[in-house]
Design a protein around this motif. Structure first.
Motif, short mmCIF file in Angstrom:
data_model
loop_
_atom_site.label_atom_id
_atom_site.label_comp_id
_atom_site.label_asym_id
_atom_site.label_seq_id
_atom_site.Cartn_x
_atom_site.Cartn_y
_atom_site.Cartn_z
N ARG A 1 0.83 -1.21 0.00
CA ARG A 1 0.00 0.00 0.00
C ARG A 1 0.86 1.25 0.00
NH1 ARG A 1 -5.60 -1.28 3.03
NH2 ARG A 1 -5.87 -3.32 2.10
N TRP A 2 1.97 1.22 0.73
CA TRP A 2 2.90 2.35 0.79
C TRP A 2 3.48 2.62 -0.60
CZ3 TRP A 2 4.76 6.25 3.62
CH2 TRP A 2 6.05 6.72 3.39
N SER A 3 3.85 1.56 -1.29
CA SER A 3 4.47 1.73 -2.61
C SER A 3 3.48 2.22 -3.66
CB SER A 3 5.12 0.42 -3.06
OG SER A 3 4.15 -0.57 -3.27
N ARG A 4 2.18 2.03 -3.41
CA ARG A 4 1.17 2.48 -4.37
C ARG A 4 0.54 3.82 -4.00
NH1 ARG A 4 -2.14 -3.02 -4.77
NH2 ARG A 4 -1.93 -2.69 -2.57
N ALA A 5 0.88 4.37 -2.82
CA ALA A 5 0.28 5.64 -2.41
C ALA A 5 0.66 6.72 -3.42
CB ALA A 5 0.75 6.01 -1.00
N GLY A 6 -0.33 7.49 -3.83
CA GLY A 6 -0.10 8.44 -4.91
C GLY A 6 0.48 9.77 -4.50
N ASP A 7 -0.01 10.37 -3.44
CA ASP A 7 0.43 11.71 -3.05
C ASP A 7 1.47 11.62 -1.95
OD1 ASP A 7 -3.00 12.67 -3.24
OD2 ASP A 7 -1.47 12.86 -4.79
N GLU A 8 2.14 12.75 -1.72
CA GLU A 8 3.10 12.80 -0.62
C GLU A 8 2.37 12.64 0.69
OE1 GLU A 8 6.38 15.03 -0.38
OE2 GLU A 8 6.97 14.72 -2.44
N ILE A 9 2.97 11.93 1.61
CA ILE A 9 2.39 11.67 2.92
C ILE A 9 3.14 12.53 3.92
CG2 ILE A 9 2.05 9.92 4.69
CD1 ILE A 9 1.93 7.88 2.33
N ALA A 10 2.41 13.36 4.66
CA ALA A 10 3.03 14.30 5.59
C ALA A 10 3.70 13.59 6.74
CB ALA A 10 1.99 15.29 6.11
N GLU A 11 3.08 12.56 7.28
CA GLU A 11 3.61 11.82 8.43
C GLU A 11 3.72 10.34 8.08
OE1 GLU A 11 4.65 12.97 11.36
OE2 GLU A 11 4.21 15.04 10.78
N PRO A 12 4.84 9.92 7.49
CA PRO A 12 4.96 8.52 7.07
C PRO A 12 4.78 7.52 8.21
CG PRO A 12 6.75 9.82 6.18
CD PRO A 12 6.00 10.71 7.12
N ALA A 13 5.35 7.81 9.38
CA ALA A 13 5.23 6.87 10.51
C ALA A 13 3.78 6.69 10.91
CB ALA A 13 6.06 7.37 11.69
N ALA A 14 3.05 7.78 11.02
CA ALA A 14 1.64 7.71 11.41
C ALA A 14 0.83 6.98 10.35
CB ALA A 14 1.08 9.11 11.64
N TRP A 15 1.09 7.26 9.09
CA TRP A 15 0.37 6.62 8.00
C TRP A 15 0.62 5.11 8.01
CZ3 TRP A 15 1.12 3.70 3.63
CH2 TRP A 15 0.11 3.71 2.67
N LEU A 16 1.87 4.72 8.18
CA LEU A 16 2.20 3.30 8.18
C LEU A 16 1.62 2.57 9.38
CD1 LEU A 16 5.86 3.59 6.90
CD2 LEU A 16 3.99 2.40 5.73
N VAL A 17 1.63 3.20 10.56
CA VAL A 17 1.04 2.58 11.75
C VAL A 17 -0.46 2.41 11.55
CG1 VAL A 17 0.48 2.99 14.18
CG2 VAL A 17 2.83 3.27 13.38
N ARG A 18 -1.11 3.42 11.01
CA ARG A 18 -2.56 3.34 10.79
C ARG A 18 -2.89 2.23 9.80
NH1 ARG A 18 -3.73 8.25 8.71
NH2 ARG A 18 -3.82 7.46 6.60
N VAL A 19 -2.18 2.17 8.70
CA VAL A 19 -2.44 1.15 7.69
C VAL A 19 -2.18 -0.25 8.25
CG1 VAL A 19 -1.62 0.21 5.48
CG2 VAL A 19 -2.12 2.64 5.69
N THR A 20 -1.06 -0.41 8.95
CA THR A 20 -0.74 -1.72 9.53
C THR A 20 -1.79 -2.13 10.55
OG1 THR A 20 1.62 -1.30 9.16
CG2 THR A 20 1.04 -3.05 10.73
N SER A 21 -2.22 -1.20 11.38
CA SER A 21 -3.26 -1.50 12.38
C SER A 21 -4.54 -1.96 11.71
CB SER A 21 -3.56 -0.27 13.24
OG SER A 21 -2.44 0.12 13.95
N ARG A 22 -4.94 -1.26 10.67
CA ARG A 22 -6.18 -1.63 9.97
C ARG A 22 -6.05 -2.99 9.29
NH1 ARG A 22 -7.88 4.26 7.49
NH2 ARG A 22 -8.49 5.15 9.49
N LEU A 23 -4.88 -3.26 8.72
CA LEU A 23 -4.66 -4.57 8.11
C LEU A 23 -4.73 -5.68 9.16
CD1 LEU A 23 -1.78 -3.65 5.65
CD2 LEU A 23 -4.07 -4.42 5.00
#
Length: 130
Positions: A41-63
């Motif tokens: 999902r990270w490799s397919r994200a289209g726009d710049e992500i302001a907080e990569p750590a937060a984004w990755l934790v959220r995605v991993t938690s949801r998965l």
């Protein structure tokens, strides 16, 4: 800011994501699969992500929540207790990382929470997230 798909940014967060996923799922292989799905999902994200750590934790938690819901449906026919597989790795030198280690008793307590409650609890108490 990191560009989505930035390998260095993802690799910097990989150990944290694996610990989170293991604590939620109780299985090393399931945790690795969840982190791999987060990478996809990270490799397919289209726009710049302001907080990569937060984004990755959220995605991993949801998965992980999705995986736990699917596992719960499979475990409903199993009557025995669910026990996580032991995580065998060297103890970290960093006292903060040692403090994050979770005992089997703690994992058994987490089992009694719903997937959403478990994610909220871990993010708040283990990772100091809101």
């Amino acid at each position: 800011m990191s560009a989505p798909g930035d390998i260095a940014a993802f690799e910097a967060e990989r150990p944290r994501l694996k610990r989170l996923a293991y604590r939620m799922l109780g299985s090393v292989s399931e945790a690795e699969d969840a982190v791999q799905d987060a990478w996809l999902r990270w490799s397919r994200a289209g726009d710049e992500i302001a907080e990569p750590a937060a984004w990755l934790v959220r995605v991993t938690s949801r998965l992980c929540i999705d995986r736990m819901r699917a596992a719960k449906a499979r475990r409903e026919v199993y009557r025995g207790p669910w026990l996580p597989e032991p995580l065998i790795e060297e103890l970290a030198d960093d006292p903060l990382e040692r403090a994050e280690d979770v005992s089997v008793a703690f994992l058994l307590a987490l089992e009694r929470l719903s997937p959403l409650e478990r994610a909220v609890f871990l993010l708040h108490d283990v990772f100091d997230e809101d």
